[in-house]
Write an enzyme that holds these catalytic residues in place. Sequence first.
Site, mmCIF file in Angstrom:
data_model
loop_
_atom_site.group_PDB
_atom_site.id
_atom_site.type_symbol
_atom_site.label_atom_id
_atom_site.label_comp_id
_atom_site.label_asym_id
_atom_site.label_seq_id
_atom_site.Cartn_x
_atom_site.Cartn_y
_atom_site.Cartn_z
ATOM 1 N N ASP A 53 0.883 -1.172 0.000
ATOM 2 C CA ASP A 53 0.000 0.000 0.000
ATOM 3 C C ASP A 53 0.915 1.215 0.000
ATOM 4 O O ASP A 53 1.450 1.593 1.029
ATOM 5 C CB ASP A 53 -0.894 -0.005 1.246
ATOM 6 C CG ASP A 53 -1.794 1.226 1.291
ATOM 7 O OD1 ASP A 53 -1.812 1.993 0.316
ATOM 8 O OD2 ASP A 53 -2.473 1.411 2.307
ATOM 9 N N TRP A 88 6.530 -4.137 7.465
ATOM 10 C CA TRP A 88 5.521 -5.181 7.461
ATOM 11 C C TRP A 88 5.856 -6.170 6.361
ATOM 12 O O TRP A 88 6.625 -5.858 5.449
ATOM 13 C CB TRP A 88 4.127 -4.599 7.307
ATOM 14 C CG TRP A 88 3.601 -4.368 5.923
ATOM 15 C CD1 TRP A 88 2.705 -5.152 5.269
ATOM 16 C CD2 TRP A 88 3.879 -3.278 5.042
ATOM 17 N NE1 TRP A 88 2.419 -4.612 4.035
ATOM 18 C CE2 TRP A 88 3.124 -3.467 3.867
ATOM 19 C CE3 TRP A 88 4.719 -2.155 5.119
ATOM 20 C CZ2 TRP A 88 3.174 -2.579 2.792
ATOM 21 C CZ3 TRP A 88 4.759 -1.274 4.054
ATOM 22 C CH2 TRP A 88 3.996 -1.487 2.911
ATOM 23 N N ASP A 148 9.621 0.833 3.907
ATOM 24 C CA ASP A 148 9.326 2.180 3.409
ATOM 25 C C ASP A 148 10.616 2.980 3.273
ATOM 26 O O ASP A 148 11.571 2.805 4.047
ATOM 27 C CB ASP A 148 8.398 2.915 4.389
ATOM 28 C CG ASP A 148 6.966 2.395 4.310
ATOM 29 O OD1 ASP A 148 6.635 1.739 3.300
ATOM 30 O OD2 ASP A 148 6.193 2.654 5.241
ATOM 31 N N ASN A 157 -0.628 -3.096 6.161
ATOM 32 C CA ASN A 157 -0.011 -2.154 5.243
ATOM 33 C C ASN A 157 -0.548 -0.735 5.407
ATOM 34 O O ASN A 157 -0.153 0.159 4.674
ATOM 35 C CB ASN A 157 -0.143 -2.630 3.781
ATOM 36 C CG ASN A 157 -1.576 -2.651 3.280
ATOM 37 O OD1 ASN A 157 -2.445 -2.035 3.859
ATOM 38 N ND2 ASN A 157 -1.804 -3.361 2.187
ATOM 39 N N ASP A 158 -1.445 -0.520 6.364
ATOM 40 C CA ASP A 158 -1.936 0.839 6.624
ATOM 41 C C ASP A 158 -1.011 1.616 7.555
ATOM 42 O O ASP A 158 -1.165 2.820 7.714
ATOM 43 C CB ASP A 158 -3.333 0.786 7.268
ATOM 44 C CG ASP A 158 -4.427 0.788 6.207
ATOM 45 O OD1 ASP A 158 -4.104 1.029 5.032
ATOM 46 O OD2 ASP A 158 -5.590 0.541 6.553
#
Lengths: 184, 414
Positions: free
Chosen positions: A84, A109, A128, A156-157
């Site tokens: 995401d 994650w 990230d 993934n949030d």
Amino acid sequence: MGNWLSSWIDAFCANWARRLAEQTSRRGFLARVGALLVGVSSYPLLPVARAHTARREAVPGEPGLDHPEGDPSQCQYWRHCAIDGFLCSCCGGTQRSCPPGTIQSPVTWIGTCRNPADGKLYIISYNDCCAKHVCGLCYCHRNEGDKPVYYPQRSNDINWCHGINNVVYHCSTAIVLGEAKDGV
Amino acid sequence: MRSKGNWRWWFVGVLVPCAIWAQVKPEQTGQVEKLPSPHPRWVFATDLVLERTSVVDVEQSRFLGVVPAGYGTFLPLFSRRRPEIYVPSTYYSRRTRGERTDVVEIYSTESLGFLTEIPIPPKRALNRIALNHAALSDDERFVAVFNWTTGTSLSIVDVERRQFVAEIDTPGCSLAYAAGPRRFFSLCPDGSAFVVELDDEGRERQRRRTAPFFNPRSDPVTEKAVRAGAIWYFVSFEGVVHPVDVSGEELRFLPTWSLVDEQDRQQSWRTGGAQHLAAHARLGLLFALMHQGGPDTHKEAGTEVWVFDVREHKRLRRIPLRFPGATIYGFAIEPDASWRWPLPWLWQRALDHWIPPLVKSITVTQDAQPLLITACEFAGALGVYDARSGEFLRRVQPIGWMTDLLFAPYESSQ
């Protein structure tokens, strides 16, 4: 030869632009361009065409770059099954490296994705890249195995820019950690 | 050269009559609008690109103003007893670098002006969907802000006394749901709830952990629960409703029920989206954004809203959705006089029928004749429906560059 031709093209373009300006308001023109953009982009909305500006790095053992599932600039890329965010391949990095000047978050994650080239499941780490404002290119949102934020390692949030003293999110990588075994 | 007398004649004979007869009167500078009392049909829509919340009167289709926010995702909280809005916000001293400062900003509902800020630990969670990442206690004295640093905690802020009170660790448990005058709870990875009760100063008085009330491995509830009165409605990926009653001494987990029946399941109907639930407390209605899709589509955009009676656990109606509207850089894309036939007709057909609804967020106004409001993340536009009949009423646009979360917090004119 070029002079008369370029003059003619100049005159044609100037006339065309003048006529367009006479017949349309700027807002109306913007609205129609916008309508066209929305119309084009909404059919189909996602996935959209490959980003030609992206860095597409082939990896042995994966489907080729000419397949969407082997192209890291596309949302359908096999490693992106639980991603995401904005794809680092479109932002100056690759599927396994961050763009210049950003910092990769050490915490992350994970997802479990199937590589169509060998049919095996792999654990993918979606680290990230952080410390620059959001890249904004090639947004991709897939949720295979995704869980809510109270189940962090599978969510993934969550903004995973942590452990580096800067929580500003830029883009996401998709790094193979290894083959998934025992249903991980 | 003209004499002074000539000038006087011009002034008296020409300028003064002109000023008197001019149609546009001179105007005062320095005027700033104030807002009337908050209305149930005011909708607040967050915009992550413009980093602000838009305030929109969906009854009049009027844009009223904005409430600013800082970096990242954010969740505004609305007081019903004081004319105030609380916005937990994050700032870096050099925009994306430098010293990080987190604050709870307080804005006036009357002027939308900044009132004050309360510094909190720079740990606020900046997750993609900010729903239930902060909460206002039921007595409206304390705000709890969910912190995420890979560790989890709540920052407690006394918004009456305007001060940060305490940080309470919530071992492994996330989010903040208000559950009484001085009580919050969080969700834990094993499916239980972690409950924190505060004393009169806002410090931890008691903590306890409930038994698991759902299975996070086989069918997790989404964190986007909605509250109607004393009951929180959590809904799982498979559409199972888990009501949690917070009115008593202990949280009570009421019997579960399902949004989908066997036929719906066979047709692959699921709930999903960024903000996929809404509730109307007084009418006892639950609204769920629905789509057809397989497993792992719990964040997919919806094509219908299903309306349920929460007492009877019965579906009352299905509302087919339309695309909320198209905007580009704050311009609404809609026909004007310069569009030649058949463009206006084609565009209207596209908006109403050809473009998929792409609805990611819903809310419902809390008045007696409620409106259902929808939004798509790619546009600064709202779709407005009669929530009782399901009739599509209008689009309200432009309201921003994109739309994230929607709130209609007021039950009646304040």
